[in-house]
Design a protein around this motif. Structure first.
Motif, short mmCIF file in Angstrom:
data_model
loop_
_atom_site.label_atom_id
_atom_site.label_comp_id
_atom_site.label_asym_id
_atom_site.label_seq_id
_atom_site.Cartn_x
_atom_site.Cartn_y
_atom_site.Cartn_z
N PHE A 87 0.83 -1.21 0.00
CA PHE A 87 0.00 0.00 0.00
C PHE A 87 0.87 1.26 0.00
N ALA A 88 1.99 1.21 0.71
CA ALA A 88 2.89 2.37 0.73
C ALA A 88 3.42 2.65 -0.68
N GLU A 89 3.71 1.59 -1.43
CA GLU A 89 4.18 1.75 -2.80
C GLU A 89 3.08 2.32 -3.71
N ILE A 90 1.85 1.84 -3.54
CA ILE A 90 0.74 2.39 -4.33
C ILE A 90 0.58 3.88 -4.01
N ARG A 91 0.67 4.22 -2.74
CA ARG A 91 0.56 5.63 -2.34
C ARG A 91 1.65 6.47 -3.01
N ARG A 92 2.85 5.90 -3.07
CA ARG A 92 3.99 6.62 -3.67
C ARG A 92 3.75 6.91 -5.15
N VAL A 93 3.24 5.91 -5.88
CA VAL A 93 3.15 6.08 -7.34
C VAL A 93 1.86 6.79 -7.79
N LEU A 94 0.87 6.92 -6.89
CA LEU A 94 -0.35 7.65 -7.27
C LEU A 94 -0.06 9.15 -7.30
N LYS A 95 -0.68 9.83 -8.26
CA LYS A 95 -0.62 11.30 -8.28
C LYS A 95 -1.38 11.82 -7.05
N PRO A 96 -1.18 13.09 -6.67
CA PRO A 96 -1.85 13.60 -5.46
C PRO A 96 -3.36 13.41 -5.49
N GLU A 97 -3.97 13.55 -6.67
CA GLU A 97 -5.44 13.39 -6.76
C GLU A 97 -5.82 11.98 -7.25
N GLY A 98 -4.86 11.07 -7.26
CA GLY A 98 -5.08 9.72 -7.80
C GLY A 98 -6.05 8.89 -6.96
N LEU A 99 -6.62 7.87 -7.58
CA LEU A 99 -7.66 7.05 -6.94
C LEU A 99 -7.25 5.58 -6.94
N LEU A 100 -7.38 4.94 -5.78
CA LEU A 100 -7.17 3.49 -5.68
C LEU A 100 -8.54 2.80 -5.71
N LEU A 101 -8.69 1.82 -6.61
CA LEU A 101 -9.93 1.05 -6.73
C LEU A 101 -9.62 -0.38 -6.30
N LEU A 102 -10.33 -0.82 -5.29
CA LEU A 102 -9.94 -2.07 -4.64
C LEU A 102 -11.15 -2.99 -4.45
N VAL A 103 -10.97 -4.26 -4.76
CA VAL A 103 -11.95 -5.29 -4.39
C VAL A 103 -11.20 -6.34 -3.59
N GLU A 104 -11.60 -6.55 -2.34
CA GLU A 104 -10.88 -7.52 -1.51
C GLU A 104 -11.84 -8.24 -0.57
N HIS A 105 -11.54 -9.49 -0.25
CA HIS A 105 -12.24 -10.10 0.88
C HIS A 105 -11.41 -9.81 2.12
N ILE A 106 -12.09 -9.58 3.25
CA ILE A 106 -11.41 -9.07 4.44
C ILE A 106 -11.80 -9.85 5.70
N ARG A 107 -11.17 -9.46 6.79
CA ARG A 107 -11.47 -10.05 8.10
C ARG A 107 -12.94 -9.79 8.47
N ALA A 108 -13.61 -10.83 8.99
CA ALA A 108 -15.02 -10.69 9.34
C ALA A 108 -15.20 -9.74 10.51
N ALA A 109 -16.31 -9.00 10.51
CA ALA A 109 -16.60 -8.07 11.60
C ALA A 109 -17.02 -8.84 12.86
N SER A 110 -17.69 -9.96 12.66
CA SER A 110 -18.13 -10.74 13.83
C SER A 110 -16.93 -11.47 14.44
N PRO A 111 -16.69 -11.30 15.77
CA PRO A 111 -15.54 -11.94 16.41
C PRO A 111 -15.54 -13.46 16.25
N ARG A 112 -16.74 -14.07 16.26
CA ARG A 112 -16.82 -15.53 16.13
C ARG A 112 -16.34 -15.96 14.74
N MET A 113 -16.79 -15.25 13.72
CA MET A 113 -16.41 -15.57 12.35
C MET A 113 -14.91 -15.28 12.13
#
Ligand SMILES: C[S@@+](CC[C@H](N)C(=O)[O-])C[C@H]1O[C@@H](n2cnc3c(N)ncnc32)[C@H](O)[C@@H]1O
Length: 169
Positions: A87-113
């Motif tokens: 992510f730090a590298e993406i931040r470096r190479v994006l222009k100041p007004e640049g946009l990151l478009l991301l699709v990811e599966h992530i950690r579940a919000a429910s503690p059990r899951m």
């Protein structure tokens, strides 16, 4: 995505068909796996926008600072070895007004899951190309100096999916 686009972890190039030639000048697509790159080469030639393929990791992007209008990553940060550095590298190479478009599966919000994800991740990452089901990817993104400006949640249970737009903080 628009303008000069970076695609991270392009895999077999499934996203290439979706770049709109009226919006996108060209795409620099990086992918570390040579087998994936060979598949991506086939889709590269069929694309409506110019696509340049590079064998590289997101942790060490071979591009100058502030050179991209958009960065795209779909289902990549679950398997990146050093996501914070990526992510730090993406931040470096994006222009100041640049946009990151991301699709990811992530950690579940429910503690059990989330606990179940923690239990299964050691097995899943061995069978599925280092894929971590339990990563708090949006926390990592924020700590790297990016800010979420839009978020859509899809999926649930063990694989909650987020569709996110982020900018440089
Ligand atoms: C599940 S595939 C997704 C491919 C493609 N983005 C898609 O949506 O079809 C994950 C991809 O991330 C790539 N990848 C893994 N570690 C990476 C890294 N450190 N830098 C860039 N790409 C990486 C893998 O080689 C693989 O092609």
């Amino acid at each position: 995505a628009q303008g000069h686009v970076l695609e991270v972890g392009a895999g077999t190039g499934l996203n290439f068909a979706y770049y709109d030639p009226r919006q996108v000048e060209c795409v620099e697509a990086i992918e570390p796996d040579p087998a994936m790159l060979r598949y991506a080469q086939r889709r590269q030639v069929q694309s409506a926008v110019p696509i340049h393929l590079h064998q590289a990791r997101v942790e060490e992007l071979p591009f100058p600072a502030a050179s991209f209008d958009s960065a795209v990553a779909t289902l990549v940060f679950c398997s990146v070895e050093e996501p914070a550095r990526g992510f730090a590298e993406i931040r470096r190479v994006l222009k100041p007004e640049g946009l990151l478009l991301l699709v990811e599966h992530i950690r579940a919000a429910s503690p059990r899951m989330a606990r179940l994800q923690d239990l299964l991740t050691p097995l899943v990452k061995r069978c599925a190309g280092n894929c971590h089901w339990n990563r708090a990817t949006l926390v990592t993104l924020t700590k790297a100096g990016l800010r979420v400006i839009s978020r859509r949640d899809e999926g649930r249970g063990l694989l909650p999916l987020v569709i996110v737009q982020a900018v440089k903080e």
